[in-house]
Structures are given as C-alpha cells and as structure tokens.
Design an enzyme around this catalytic site. Sequence first.
Site, short mmCIF file in Angstrom:
data_model
loop_
_atom_site.label_atom_id
_atom_site.label_comp_id
_atom_site.label_asym_id
_atom_site.label_seq_id
_atom_site.Cartn_x
_atom_site.Cartn_y
_atom_site.Cartn_z
N HIS A 217 8.64 -26.76 0.00
CA HIS A 217 8.01 -27.87 -0.73
C HIS A 217 6.84 -27.38 -1.57
O HIS A 217 5.96 -28.16 -1.92
CB HIS A 217 7.58 -28.94 0.28
CG HIS A 217 8.73 -29.44 1.09
ND1 HIS A 217 9.53 -30.49 0.68
CD2 HIS A 217 9.28 -28.97 2.23
CE1 HIS A 217 10.49 -30.66 1.57
NE2 HIS A 217 10.37 -29.75 2.53
N LYS B 3 -13.35 1.56 -1.13
CA LYS B 3 -14.27 1.85 -0.02
C LYS B 3 -15.46 2.67 -0.53
O LYS B 3 -16.61 2.39 -0.21
CB LYS B 3 -13.55 2.64 1.08
CG LYS B 3 -12.54 1.82 1.89
CD LYS B 3 -11.96 2.67 3.04
CE LYS B 3 -10.96 1.87 3.87
NZ LYS B 3 -10.42 2.59 5.03
N GLU C 153 0.82 -1.22 0.00
CA GLU C 153 0.00 0.00 0.00
C GLU C 153 0.85 1.26 0.00
O GLU C 153 0.44 2.30 -0.52
CB GLU C 153 -0.92 0.02 1.24
CG GLU C 153 -2.27 -0.57 0.95
CD GLU C 153 -3.26 -0.43 2.10
OE1 GLU C 153 -4.15 -1.27 2.16
OE2 GLU C 153 -3.13 0.49 2.94
O1 PA5 Z 1 -3.15 1.65 5.91
C1 PA5 Z 1 -4.29 2.07 5.83
O2 PA5 Z 1 -4.58 3.23 6.15
C2 PA5 Z 1 -5.45 1.19 5.42
O3 PA5 Z 1 -5.08 0.04 4.80
C3 PA5 Z 1 -6.31 0.88 6.64
O4 PA5 Z 1 -5.54 0.26 7.62
C4 PA5 Z 1 -7.53 0.01 6.33
O5 PA5 Z 1 -8.18 0.43 5.18
C5 PA5 Z 1 -8.50 0.07 7.50
O6 PA5 Z 1 -8.86 1.39 7.76
P1 PA5 Z 1 -9.48 1.87 9.12
O7 PA5 Z 1 -8.53 1.58 10.23
O8 PA5 Z 1 -9.70 3.33 8.92
O9 PA5 Z 1 -10.77 1.14 9.30
#
Ligand code: PA5
Length: 456
Positions: free
Chosen positions: A314, A428, A289
């Site tokens: 394996h 989202k 990400e």
């Molecule tokens: O790194 C990030 O910001 C995202 O991947 C969030 O962790 C993930 O989308 C979950 O978001 P939230 O904690 O706002 O529910």
Amino acid sequence: MRIRIDYTNMLSSAVGSRGLCEAELAARIEKAGEAIASLRAKRDMIRWRELPYNQGEIVKEIKAVAEDVRSRAESFVVLGIGGSALGPIAVQQALNHPRWNELPKDKRNGPKLYVEDNIDPERMAALFDVIDPETTVFNVITKSGSTSETMAQLLTVMRTLLDLYGEEHLKERLIATTDREKGNLIGIAKKYGLTTFCVPEGVGGRFSELCPVGLLPAAVCGIDIEAMLRGAAYMDELCDNDSVKENPALMYALLETLAMEKGANIGVMMPYADSLKYFSDWYAQLWAESLGKKTEGRRTGQTPVKALGVTDQHSQVQLYTDGPFDKTVTFLGVENYRNEFTIPHAADENPNVAFLSGHTFNELISAERRATEHAVTVSGHMNKTILLPEVNAETIGQLIMLLELATAYAGELLRINAYDQPGVEEGKNMTYALLGRPGYEKKLAEMEEKTSRMTV
Ligand code: PA5
C-alpha cells in the site's frame, strides 16, 4: 528443512523482454566455474565461511557468559553500529517474540534487548530513561575498536558505571567484543579485566553475525545458537556445489549480476513476515557495502531498497509494477507462520466481506504475496522469491549464509573486492578530523578548503 529460491520470474519466459534470456543465463552458468574456483581460493582469507565449523569452544564460552547474564540482568544493551548491530537486530526480531521488550518478565525467556546503533542524543537519553543500570549488562561491539559512534556510547556508559559502582565492578556490567589486537577497545578491556570476545581475523563487520558479535546477544536472549550454526553449515556446503542449479547462492549472484547488466540498479528486498523485517536492513548493508565499488575505472553496485509485505503493497508496489524497469524484487516468503488465526464469521453477511471468514491469516498473507509476485511479473519486472519453510534458528542460519555467499559470489562475478569499505572509512576519518582527533589535522584542512555551502 531447507530454504529455496524460486527464480522463475527472473526469466524472459515469465516477464517478457525485460527479463533474463535463458540462453544468456545458460552461457553464464557455463562460465560460473571461475567464480566457484576464485571463491574457493579465497577460503583462507574469508574466515567468516568457517564460523559454522570452528567455534565449538567459543560457543561453550558464549553460552556460559549468556547464562550468567540471563540469571542477573533485566536488560542487555548492545552498543555498536553497522555490522556490529544489524545482525543482532535481525536475528532477535526473527527468532523471538515480536514484542519481546514489552512482555512481562515471566513470559520473556531472557532480558530485554536494546541495540543502540545510533548516536542521536535523544535516543541515548531515552535509553537511560528505560533501563536501570543496576540490572543492566552492556555489550560493546566494534571490530575495529575505534568507530567514533560506538566509542562515544562506550565512554558515556563507562562514565555512568564508574560513577555508580567504581572500577572494580565494571567487569560485571560490561562485556567487550572486538579484534584480538587492533583498535582502542582491546586496551580498555584489558585495563578493566572485561570479559572479552574476539571478532576473528578474516571476518568483516557485515559478515560477522555468526561469530560472537551476533551469537552472544542471541544466546543471552535464549536463541539456539548451535542450531543457527548448523543451518549455516548446511547452506555453506550446498553453496559450494559445482552445479549452479544446485548452488542457490551462486544462482542468486548470477541472476542479480546479469540483471544489473540489464539496468537493474535497484534491488528491493520485501519479506512477507514481520519477523524478517530487519533482515532487509542487514542485507542492505551486506549488499551495498560489499558491491558498491569503484575499481579500475568501473563503478559497480546495486542500491538495496527495503520493503515489507503486505504493508508496503500500500506504499511501494505501485512503483514496482508501473515504474521504471530499473529494479529486481526479492520476496521473502514463509510457508508456515508460528501463529495462526482463523478469520471469524461475524455479524456482517455481506458476501464481499464474508468471503474472508474461515480463511486463516496464513492463507491471506500468502495469497497477498503470490498476488503481488504475479502483479510484478505481469508488469514485466524481474522478481524472485526466497521461501522459508518456517522461521526458526536453522532456517535463519541458512538465510544468513545464503545471502553472505550470494554477496561473495557476486563480488567474484563483478571482479571486485567485496570485503573492503573505503567509502565508509573515509567518512570515519572525516569525523575524526572534525572532532579534533590527533593526526587528522590535514584531513580537516582539506575538508574546510573544499566546503562552500549553497543554502536557500
Ligand atoms: O562492514 C563493515 O566492516 C562496517 O560497516 C562496520 O560494520 C561498521 O563500520 C562498524 O565498524 P566496527 O564494528 O569496527 O565499529
């Protein structure tokens, strides 16, 4: 006791022409001062770097709440996803008994832990088959306070708790971890007077393990969170070093970004320890990400792949030796495992089996790691090893900070914003549109216009 990176096998002197040439690496090291300076300049913005130093009071609160939960709960359930779940899972697996939930209560130093990071209806139903709401405390974690998956879980759990115990008792059974102001959860938390921990500003989801997101579940399960923070502080200081050869996170980032330039689009992480298995999941989110970006007409990133030693020897190692030169492998090794078994002498005198007897499992798994490193190296593939002297709260704190800083340095070297996730946000938003959230009607129309299915 510190973790180290052995990067010998990233270099062409070890792997041949597909490796990094030392002169090239030296030239990048020369220029690395820019990345150090630009990351230092962001210090006020990337507040996750301060977490090892600025949470004295919060840690006291976390420990007090954790003590209360430990005294009365049989189960502790985290509702969260992505950065709000992967850290708690990785740390629990690393630092507690591998079969924690199956242990009898008197052998378990805390409640059972469930981290619910999916909305598969079968899994949600299954949770209620194994927990007793009467003796369960829930911790809903969402930085944004609006992620559909987490909010759907929250609504489900709240309905159950409200029906069973009424509004006035919700606060005994539900703890919130979220942004101080933004999002929908904070309002709910205030309305019901829930104990609430904040995700500090400047701490993104995937960089949040060392704030209450990760520290509360860890403390509830008896983990020494102060030792984790000490380990992280130690690594943070090390990784601020101007000398790249003394700065493991920057070296990691330099090696991987150079390897990407040579076509290593895939980064495999392969821990040789079940305890570190879910670190690959946590790292996969962090690396993918943060670095998977489209910026100024360029696209960057490296696809993280998860593997487990020795299990995946394996399954995947054939590809890592004889397959295409499109990857690097990062092994995680452990010098001293917390348990030891000596392979016994048994009835069979066949020397081709008996050679194992007298060796320990520690020796066997370490030999297999070294053998795999060698096989990958002689087949010309770049690889490196992060070696932990042992898995404990301090070395885990070090590992978390090392990989977070390696990601941050890689972001600087790639000249991208490592801290946003527009692709995730788009998903989202589409979900909101599909499920009829007010304000998303235009998105829904856009989506329907573009969707024509090809099926067979
Ligand atoms: O790194 C990030 O910001 C995202 O991947 C969030 O962790 C993930 O989308 C979950 O978001 P939230 O904690 O706002 O529910």
